[in-house]
Design an enzyme around this catalytic site. Structure first.
Site, PDB file in Angstrom:
ATOM      1  N   ASP A 182      -8.499   1.433 -10.620  1.00  0.00           N
ATOM      2  CA  ASP A 182      -7.256   0.729 -10.917  1.00  0.00           C
ATOM      3  C   ASP A 182      -6.422   0.506  -9.659  1.00  0.00           C
ATOM      4  OD1 ASP A 182      -5.226  -0.043 -13.106  1.00  0.00           O
ATOM      5  OD2 ASP A 182      -4.073   1.434 -11.975  1.00  0.00           O
ATOM      6  N   ARG A 228       0.811  -1.227   0.000  1.00  0.00           N
ATOM      7  CA  ARG A 228       0.000   0.000   0.000  1.00  0.00           C
ATOM      8  C   ARG A 228       0.843   1.275   0.000  1.00  0.00           C
ATOM      9  NH1 ARG A 228      -3.749  -3.331   3.123  1.00  0.00           N
ATOM     10  NH2 ARG A 228      -5.543  -3.696   1.769  1.00  0.00           N
ATOM     11  N   GLU A 253     -10.296  -2.991  -9.048  1.00  0.00           N
ATOM     12  CA  GLU A 253      -9.356  -4.002  -9.512  1.00  0.00           C
ATOM     13  C   GLU A 253      -8.501  -4.465  -8.334  1.00  0.00           C
ATOM     14  OE1 GLU A 253      -5.407  -4.940 -12.081  1.00  0.00           O
ATOM     15  OE2 GLU A 253      -5.648  -3.145 -10.876  1.00  0.00           O
TER      16      GLU A 253
HETATM   17  C1  AAO Z   1       5.280   0.376 -17.061  1.00  0.00           C
HETATM   18  C2  AAO Z   1       6.453  -0.548 -17.336  1.00  0.00           C
HETATM   19  C3  AAO Z   1       7.275  -0.742 -16.083  1.00  0.00           C
HETATM   20  C4  AAO Z   1       7.739   0.611 -15.556  1.00  0.00           C
HETATM   21  C5  AAO Z   1       6.497   1.456 -15.287  1.00  0.00           C
HETATM   22  C6  AAO Z   1       6.818   2.850 -14.779  1.00  0.00           C
HETATM   23  O1  AAO Z   1       5.973  -1.789 -17.806  1.00  0.00           O
HETATM   24  O2  AAO Z   1       8.411  -1.528 -16.395  1.00  0.00           O
HETATM   25  O3  AAO Z   1       8.447   0.439 -14.360  1.00  0.00           O
HETATM   26  O4  AAO Z   1       5.749   1.588 -16.508  1.00  0.00           O
HETATM   27  O5  AAO Z   1       7.591   3.524 -15.712  1.00  0.00           O
HETATM   28  C7  AAO Z   1       0.214  -1.021 -16.663  1.00  0.00           C
HETATM   29  C8  AAO Z   1       1.234  -2.020 -17.185  1.00  0.00           C
HETATM   30  C9  AAO Z   1       2.598  -1.819 -16.555  1.00  0.00           C
HETATM   31  C10 AAO Z   1       3.044  -0.384 -16.710  1.00  0.00           C
HETATM   32  C11 AAO Z   1       2.009   0.460 -16.010  1.00  0.00           C
HETATM   33  C12 AAO Z   1       2.321   1.953 -16.070  1.00  0.00           C
HETATM   34  O6  AAO Z   1       0.762  -3.322 -16.911  1.00  0.00           O
HETATM   35  O7  AAO Z   1       3.522  -2.674 -17.230  1.00  0.00           O
HETATM   36  O8  AAO Z   1       4.344  -0.214 -16.157  1.00  0.00           O
HETATM   37  O9  AAO Z   1       0.736   0.291 -16.690  1.00  0.00           O
HETATM   38  O10 AAO Z   1       2.454   2.365 -17.386  1.00  0.00           O
HETATM   39  C13 AAO Z   1      -0.189  -5.682 -10.149  1.00  0.00           C
HETATM   40  C14 AAO Z   1      -1.226  -4.738  -9.578  1.00  0.00           C
HETATM   41  C15 AAO Z   1      -2.377  -4.500 -10.529  1.00  0.00           C
HETATM   42  C16 AAO Z   1      -1.891  -4.123 -11.928  1.00  0.00           C
HETATM   43  C17 AAO Z   1      -1.006  -5.270 -12.393  1.00  0.00           C
HETATM   44  C18 AAO Z   1      -0.504  -5.064 -13.819  1.00  0.00           C
HETATM   45  O11 AAO Z   1      -1.692  -5.230  -8.343  1.00  0.00           O
HETATM   46  O12 AAO Z   1      -3.132  -3.437 -10.020  1.00  0.00           O
HETATM   47  O13 AAO Z   1       0.120  -5.370 -11.495  1.00  0.00           O
HETATM   48  N1  AAO Z   1      -2.996  -3.844 -12.857  1.00  0.00           N
HETATM   49  C19 AAO Z   1      -3.398  -2.429 -13.113  1.00  0.00           C
HETATM   50  C20 AAO Z   1      -3.720  -2.185 -14.580  1.00  0.00           C
HETATM   51  C21 AAO Z   1      -2.440  -2.216 -15.396  1.00  0.00           C
HETATM   52  C22 AAO Z   1      -1.549  -1.057 -14.985  1.00  0.00           C
HETATM   53  C23 AAO Z   1      -1.591  -0.775 -13.556  1.00  0.00           C
HETATM   54  C24 AAO Z   1      -2.437  -1.410 -12.670  1.00  0.00           C
HETATM   55  C25 AAO Z   1      -0.825   0.399 -13.083  1.00  0.00           C
HETATM   56  O14 AAO Z   1      -4.675  -3.103 -15.006  1.00  0.00           O
HETATM   57  O15 AAO Z   1      -2.696  -2.155 -16.782  1.00  0.00           O
HETATM   58  O16 AAO Z   1      -0.167  -1.366 -15.343  1.00  0.00           O
HETATM   59  O17 AAO Z   1      -1.669   1.522 -13.313  1.00  0.00           O
HETATM   60  C26 AAO Z   1       0.787 -10.579  -8.534  1.00  0.00           C
HETATM   61  C27 AAO Z   1      -0.037  -9.711  -7.642  1.00  0.00           C
HETATM   62  C28 AAO Z   1      -0.801  -8.671  -8.407  1.00  0.00           C
HETATM   63  C29 AAO Z   1       0.128  -7.913  -9.324  1.00  0.00           C
HETATM   64  C30 AAO Z   1       0.894  -8.893 -10.209  1.00  0.00           C
HETATM   65  C31 AAO Z   1       1.889  -8.137 -11.078  1.00  0.00           C
HETATM   66  O18 AAO Z   1      -0.086 -11.429  -9.329  1.00  0.00           O
HETATM   67  O19 AAO Z   1      -0.966 -10.501  -6.960  1.00  0.00           O
HETATM   68  O20 AAO Z   1      -1.412  -7.773  -7.523  1.00  0.00           O
HETATM   69  O21 AAO Z   1      -0.649  -7.022 -10.119  1.00  0.00           O
HETATM   70  O22 AAO Z   1       1.591  -9.813  -9.408  1.00  0.00           O
HETATM   71  O23 AAO Z   1       2.233  -8.937 -12.140  1.00  0.00           O
HETATM   72  C32 AAO Z   1       0.170 -15.443 -10.476  1.00  0.00           C
HETATM   73  C33 AAO Z   1      -0.202 -15.075  -9.069  1.00  0.00           C
HETATM   74  C34 AAO Z   1      -0.744 -13.667  -9.009  1.00  0.00           C
HETATM   75  C35 AAO Z   1       0.334 -12.770  -9.481  1.00  0.00           C
HETATM   76  C36 AAO Z   1       0.543 -13.193 -10.910  1.00  0.00           C
HETATM   77  C37 AAO Z   1       1.521 -12.345 -11.633  1.00  0.00           C
HETATM   78  O24 AAO Z   1      -0.966 -15.516 -11.338  1.00  0.00           O
HETATM   79  O25 AAO Z   1      -1.155 -15.964  -8.604  1.00  0.00           O
HETATM   80  O26 AAO Z   1      -1.136 -13.278  -7.733  1.00  0.00           O
HETATM   81  O27 AAO Z   1       1.025 -14.516 -10.980  1.00  0.00           O
HETATM   82  O28 AAO Z   1       2.799 -12.513 -11.089  1.00  0.00           O
END
Ligand code: AAO
Length: 518
Positions: A218, A179, A254
């Site tokens: 988000d 958080r 989300e």
């Molecule tokens: C971009 C670049 C980064 C750079 C950043 C800043 O890619 O390299 O550092 O800019 O310059 C989106 C893109 C990101 C992007 C970001 C900003 O996906 O790549 O970064 O825009 O431009 C977490 C969050 C969740 C988030 C998700 C993607 O909790 O909220 O990551 N989703 C939302 C949006 C998404 C957006 C953002 C948030 C940010 O839908 O489009 O990002 O605004 C675990 C955790 C999750 C976590 C994942 C991350 O999940 O539980 O909470 O999500 O890891 O991958 C198994 C597990 C599962 C795990 C999963 C993945 O399935 O059971 O729990 O594996 O490892």
């Protein structure tokens, strides 16, 4: 004491009522589904509401974030720049504030709600640089956390609270890190501050006043439920030009919860609905027949599978993250890249009473897998040489051109969106299965669906629960005038009908409903 008791009860009911109200999508006249028009321009969404979504009974559109965002490397422009806010000015890759306003009005006029993807956990990435490379040209300085167009300064970010060495979330097992630290380098707003709450609320209320019906919030896992509760509590009621007086904005949050982390979706369900990520992950396994899953096991689909309570869930087969391999769900997630299984999975979701359903609508990109990971997951929407987004073209056969996939226009999917409206409020009924991958179920006396995901034919007579008559299958075709363009199903006076589905059929499932009767 009696007065005190009833007062307490009243407060409890008021709190509960308020919470529950934010679970209501506020759909207009019997509509039931949301479509995510990922990265569409406002001008295209306005037209799509009028020419397609309104007439076909879609309940609402989830739009990409409408606020000012960073512009990353022209013409590189990944889709994810939209998740890096620079201000709450309403100009984005999808269009200007005037175009946004026009779209909201035109969609409302044809009964289609607008839900805003709301990025309030953070601003842009810490490496975002200094300058005017933003969608409205506002100057900002990511290095020094200075966003004068809001304005936010370094005092409005969480750095003082985050305890990790890197300032990043390093461990999802630590709720304080999740958080209070940065998610993938994104500058983490201090939502505990009154000032930040005020700015965020102002942004959301401006959208409510413009006529939106609610918000996809988000990254809620990365915000404290108490702070979110305070923000939601200050939101205006919906605009009475389009909604009944006293209507609360729909909130869906989300939170990725596949189990195994200390932060669970449960911490957020009293505030609004929550995205149920287990749903698409499991559904993918079932239709792919991975992990020994079988369709017959879905007899108790929904809460019986350990999903959150029906009234709290927003469900989807895939979303903009996991359709390109990020976020959560992994390889089981079904997308338009696997069209045959995808149509069945979306059909299953739309036929089943659990949750508020969201249909994905995508654009195509060139995938490039290296060691199972798509190197091109970042590729933005179809664009012109100057980086601007291409319009959505509609081909003579009603499919989309210019690289837009428009899953929501696939006959099988559109017709199941209609099916869900027709059977709305009816119970799950008349279940049948072959103990394998052939199943059928009805929705009271209003609809019936049969799936054959086995590697052999289905030939069976079933009780549909429907009134006798001839019905058009809405998967292989539909009712047009007094004819079916696809298969026909005859239901006897006893409600029974014989179904034949070859495992080689283009789409091995059949659906009929009250409005597809000849
Ligand atoms: C971009 C670049 C980064 C750079 C950043 C800043 O890619 O390299 O550092 O800019 O310059 C989106 C893109 C990101 C992007 C970001 C900003 O996906 O790549 O970064 O825009 O431009 C977490 C969050 C969740 C988030 C998700 C993607 O909790 O909220 O990551 N989703 C939302 C949006 C998404 C957006 C953002 C948030 C940010 O839908 O489009 O990002 O605004 C675990 C955790 C999750 C976590 C994942 C991350 O999940 O539980 O909470 O999500 O890891 O991958 C198994 C597990 C599962 C795990 C999963 C993945 O399935 O059971 O729990 O594996 O490892």
């Amino acid at each position: 004491p009696r007065k005190g008791k009833s007062m307490k009860l009243f407060i409890l009911m008021a709190l509960f009522g308020l919470g529950l109200a934010q679970h209501n999508p506020q759909f207009k006249n019997g509509r039931t589904s949301i479509v995510h028009l990922f990265e569409w321009r406002w001008a295209d969404i306005a037209q799509e509401c009028e020419r397609f979504l309104g007439p076909k009974g879609f309940g609402g559109v989830q739009i990409s974030p409408p606020n000012e965002h960073i512009v990353l490397g022209i013409p590189w422009r990944p889709w994810y720049q939209r998740y890096q806010p620079v201000s709450y000015n309403l100009c984005s890759r999808s269009g200007s504030e005037a175009e946004l306003k026009d779209m909201i009005t035109r969609c409302n006029k044809v009964g289609v709600n607008i839900y805003v993807d709301t990025v309030i956990n953070h601003m842009c990435g810490s490496g975002g640089g200094t300058g005017t490379h933003s969608s409205c040209g506002s100057w900002f300085d990511a290095t020094n956390e200075d966003f004068p167009s809001v304005p936010y300064s370094y005092l409005d970010f969480n750095d003082y609270k985050c305890k990790t060495g890197s300032g990043e979330i390093e461990n999802y097992g630590d709720i304080y890190q999740v958080r209070d630290c940065r998610l993938v380098g994104l500058l983490d707003l201090a939502l505990e501050k009154e000032y930040v709450k005020g700015k965020v609320t102002e942004y959301m209320n401006k959208l409510i006043n413009m006529g939106v019906a609610g918000f996809r919030v988000d990254g809620c896992k990365h915000m404290w439920p108490g702070d979110l509760s305070a923000v939601y509590g200050r939101l205006n009621n919906l605009n009475t030009q389009w909604f009944p007086g006293g209507s609360r904005p729909f909130i869906y949050q989300e939170v990725i919860d596949l189990g195994g982390e200390p932060i669970s979706a449960n911490e957020y369900v009293h505030l609004g609905r929550v995205t149920e990520f287990k749903y698409g992950a499991k559904l993918g396994n079932i239709f792919r027949k991975w992990n020994n899953e079988k369709l017959c096991y879905t007899k108790n689909w929904g809460e019986g599978w350990g999903f959150m309570a029906n009234g709290n869930a927003v469900v989807f087969t895939d979303n903009h993250d996991n359709q390109r391999g990020s976020g959560a769900g992994g390889a089981s997630i079904l997308t338009f890249w696997d069209p045959r299984l995808y149509k069945m999975a979306v059909g299953y979701m739309l036929a089943h009473p659990y949750g508020v359903t969201r249909v994905m609508s995508s654009y195509r990109w060139d995938r490039n897998f290296v060691n199972g990971k798509d190197q091109n997951y970042w590729v933005g929407p179809p664009s012109n040489g100057d980086g601007s987004t291409k319009p959505v073209l509609i081909n003579p056969d009603q499919t989309c051109g210019n690289g837009w996939v428009c899953e929501h226009r696939w006959r099988q999917i559109t017709n199941m969106v209609i099916f869900r409206n027709v059977v709305n409020g009816q119970p799950h009924s008349n279940w049948w299965d072959n103990q394998g991958n052939q199943v059928a179920f009805g929705r009271g006396n209003r609809g019936f669906i049969v799936f054959n995901n086995d590697d052999w034919d289905l030939n069976v007579t079933l009780n549909t629960g429907m009134p006798g008559g001839t019905y058009c299958d809405v998967i292989s075709g539909q009712k047009e005038g007094s004819k079916c363009t696809g298969k026909q199903v005859t239901v006897g006076g006893d409600g029974r009908a014989t179904f034949s589905i070859s495992n080689k059929d283009e789409d091995p499932f059949i659906a009929i409903h009250a409005d597809s009767k000849l």
